[in-house]
Design an enzyme around this catalytic site. Structure first.
Site, PDB file in Angstrom:
ATOM      1  N   TRP A   1       0.837  -1.203   0.000  1.00 45.73           N
ATOM      2  CA  TRP A   1       0.000   0.000   0.000  1.00 45.73           C
ATOM      3  C   TRP A   1       0.871   1.252   0.000  1.00 45.73           C
ATOM      4  O   TRP A   1       0.531   2.261  -0.634  1.00 45.73           O
ATOM      5  CB  TRP A   1      -0.911   0.007   1.237  1.00 45.73           C
ATOM      6  CG  TRP A   1      -1.719   1.257   1.369  1.00 45.73           C
ATOM      7  CD1 TRP A   1      -2.940   1.514   0.799  1.00 45.73           C
ATOM      8  CD2 TRP A   1      -1.374   2.429   2.112  1.00 45.73           C
ATOM      9  NE1 TRP A   1      -3.374   2.770   1.146  1.00 45.73           N
ATOM     10  CE2 TRP A   1      -2.435   3.355   1.954  1.00 45.73           C
ATOM     11  CE3 TRP A   1      -0.286   2.790   2.897  1.00 45.73           C
ATOM     12  CZ2 TRP A   1      -2.423   4.609   2.551  1.00 45.73           C
ATOM     13  CZ3 TRP A   1      -0.274   4.043   3.488  1.00 45.73           C
ATOM     14  CH2 TRP A   1      -1.325   4.933   3.319  1.00 45.73           C
ATOM     15  N   HIS A   2       2.006   1.202   0.671  1.00 47.05           N
ATOM     16  CA  HIS A   2       2.867   2.381   0.751  1.00 47.05           C
ATOM     17  C   HIS A   2       3.529   2.699  -0.577  1.00 47.05           C
ATOM     18  O   HIS A   2       3.929   3.847  -0.806  1.00 47.05           O
ATOM     19  CB  HIS A   2       3.936   2.178   1.836  1.00 47.05           C
ATOM     20  CG  HIS A   2       3.410   2.366   3.221  1.00 47.05           C
ATOM     21  ND1 HIS A   2       2.747   1.382   3.900  1.00 47.05           N
ATOM     22  CD2 HIS A   2       3.449   3.446   4.047  1.00 47.05           C
ATOM     23  CE1 HIS A   2       2.398   1.834   5.094  1.00 47.05           C
ATOM     24  NE2 HIS A   2       2.807   3.077   5.208  1.00 47.05           N
ATOM     25  N   GLY A   3       3.688   1.719  -1.442  1.00 44.53           N
ATOM     26  CA  GLY A   3       4.291   2.018  -2.725  1.00 44.53           C
ATOM     27  C   GLY A   3       4.739   0.768  -3.446  1.00 44.53           C
ATOM     28  O   GLY A   3       4.888  -0.307  -2.850  1.00 44.53           O
TER      29      GLY A   3
END
Length: 479
Positions: free
Chosen positions: A325-327
């Protein structure tokens, strides 16, 4: 338009003025218009189009789920809405990562395949409001809240500008009723909102940005530094990212309070956590609650027949997803996997924990608590290496060279960044910030007016004298 920019400092009072002079029935229009203007001011292609698409898809899916009497159809509508939002997120943010790894795999297997390089279309704020949209659909499906039938209020629920770029990730049941409440001027909310915003601005420009000067110098060229420099940069990044992210949350909460809207408190002194599980109850609270409710718990129920192994596997999967989700990068995936591994190991360790503490005579002692805080903090900092490093190779270099040092590199670096005493001041302020705004404010409230206002003026002077004048972006805006 960043919270720490002059443009936002001009935008916020204009938006508040427009909101207060608009009649009660039209206030949602004023807030929605301000939110869309705020998002459009980022001047990035496709931002408003993606927000509009997510809004329409989620609104329609929610209405259909609420009207459906068939459990099978409701389930199909839920997963159709979730899949549509997930597809939007993948196309906007993760497609380049997927294509790059597909190209590498094709090359490894010697498969002739021509895959052109791609760049992400847009990512600013998308992960936050898409996760919020997904939580809304789950809650409607589970009948935890009714579907919102007013498209304007629903659009405002997703687009409300204080929380649009970095959260908090708000649940419909928490935010939607507040958006519909009749507005009455509340001096206490306005005062607290301004203080919260100022506190956040102080943490951003005085603490996070100054720590960032040192951290970026090291992590952008890790091969030029050795052990002590790498250690200081890693610990510095732990405080930088906390000050940076929590400062945004403080400014978001402060901005929302002007409109009598209370957003979710996202941080609660995370570096005072006594375990990694406790850390996630204190860090990015709205996100960790999302991961817990919509990923971990369903997986745990699905795999409950595996006993502790099922719980451990559910934790590992949930945190791998949190990393992605963060990248779209392997560093984020490893970071999430490490936290999942920490939590999975604790599942098997927990039954013996109290027995061990009791046998050592440390149960409920300050020595044990201090030890737990130190161990947890260092485990979290170890994972931050993969989060911050530009590549997995850089992260491995940091870990493998932490015991070596480049002679004179650390002292030269500190001197090149400015006065040593100023850096020491920044570190002390960063450490003191873990005690939190609410406790500090409560302490000030119990003191006389002269002391309170002296502290307020000191903050203003500190921002002017020690703050970084250039508007630097927030770390979590890119997620």
């Amino acid at each position: 338009m960043l919270f720490n920019s002059i443009s936002y400092l001009l935008f916020l009072p204009v938006a508040y003025l427009l909101f207060t002079v608009t009649g009660e029935r039209g206030r949602w229009c004023a807030l929605l218009a301000a939110s869309l203007a705020f998002y459009a001011a980022l001047n990035a292609l496709h931002l408003l189009e993606v927000l509009g698409l997510v809004t329409v898809v989620t609104y329609g899916a929610g209405i259909c789920i609420g009207q459906s009497a068939s459990p099978t159809l409701k389930r199909a509508l839920l997963w159709s809405g979730i899949a549509a939002n997930a597809l939007i997120l993948v196309v906007m943010k993760y497609l380049p990562f997927l294509m790059e790894n597909l190209r590498s795999l094709a090359s490894l297997l010697a498969v002739p395949m021509s895959i052109p390089p791609m760049t992400a279309l847009v990512s600013i704020g998308v992960s936050y409001y898409i996760f919020q949209a997904m939580s809304y659909l789950f809650d409607v499906y589970l009948e935890l809240e009714p579907p919102e039938r007013h498209l304007g209020y629903f659009a405002l629920y997703l687009a409300f500008f204080p929380k649009l770029l970095q959260g908090p990730i708000e649940r419909g049941g928490d935010l939607l009723p507040q958006l519909k409440e009749r507005y009455e001027f509340n001096y206490a909310n306005v005062r607290l909102g301004i203080l919260l915003f100022a506190w956040g601005l102080f943490k951003k420009v005085v603490i996070a940005d100054r720590l960032g000067m040192y951290v970026d110098t090291v992590y952008n060229n890790v091969h030029g530094f050795g052990g002590l420099s790498l250690l200081l940069a890693t610990y510095g990044y732990a405080f930088q990212i906390y000050a940076d992210f929590s400062s945004y949350t403080d400014m978001a909460l402060g901005s929302a309070l002007l409109f009598n809207i209370r957003l979710t408190q996202n941080f609660n002194r995370p570096y005072m956590a006594t375990s990694v599980a406790d850390f996630w109850r204190r860090w990015h609270i709205s996100f960790s609650r999302w991961i817990l409710d919509y990923i971990f718990k369903p997986l745990q129920m699905q795999w409950r027949g595996w006993s502790n192994w099922g719980t451990a596997a559910a934790l590992l999967v949930a945190f791998l997803i949190s990393g992605l989700w963060h990248g779209a990068s392997w560093g984020f995936l490893v970071w999430g996997g490490l936290h999942g591994l920490y939590m999975a190991c604790s599942v098997f360790y927990r039954p013996y924990q109290k027995k061990l503490h009791r046998a050592l005579g440390l149960e409920k002692s300050w020595v044990l608590k201090t030890w737990q805080i130190l161990v947890t903090f260092n485990l979290v900092c170890f994972a931050w290496i993969f989060f911050r490093a530009s590549s997995l190779e850089d992260a491995i270099y940091v870990i493998s060279h932490v015991a070596s040092d480049v002679p004179g590199a650390t002292s030269k670096l500190l001197l090149s960044q400015g006065r040593l005493e100023l850096m020491a001041l920044v570190v002390l302020i960063a450490l003191s910030s873990i005690f939190g705004f609410q406790r500090s404010l409560a302490f000030l409230q119990s003191r006389n007016k002269i002391l309170r206002h002296s502290v307020y003026y000191l903050f203003v002077v500190s921002i002017v004298l020690f703050g970084i004048s250039e508007s630097t972006g927030f770390i979590y805006t890119g997620f």
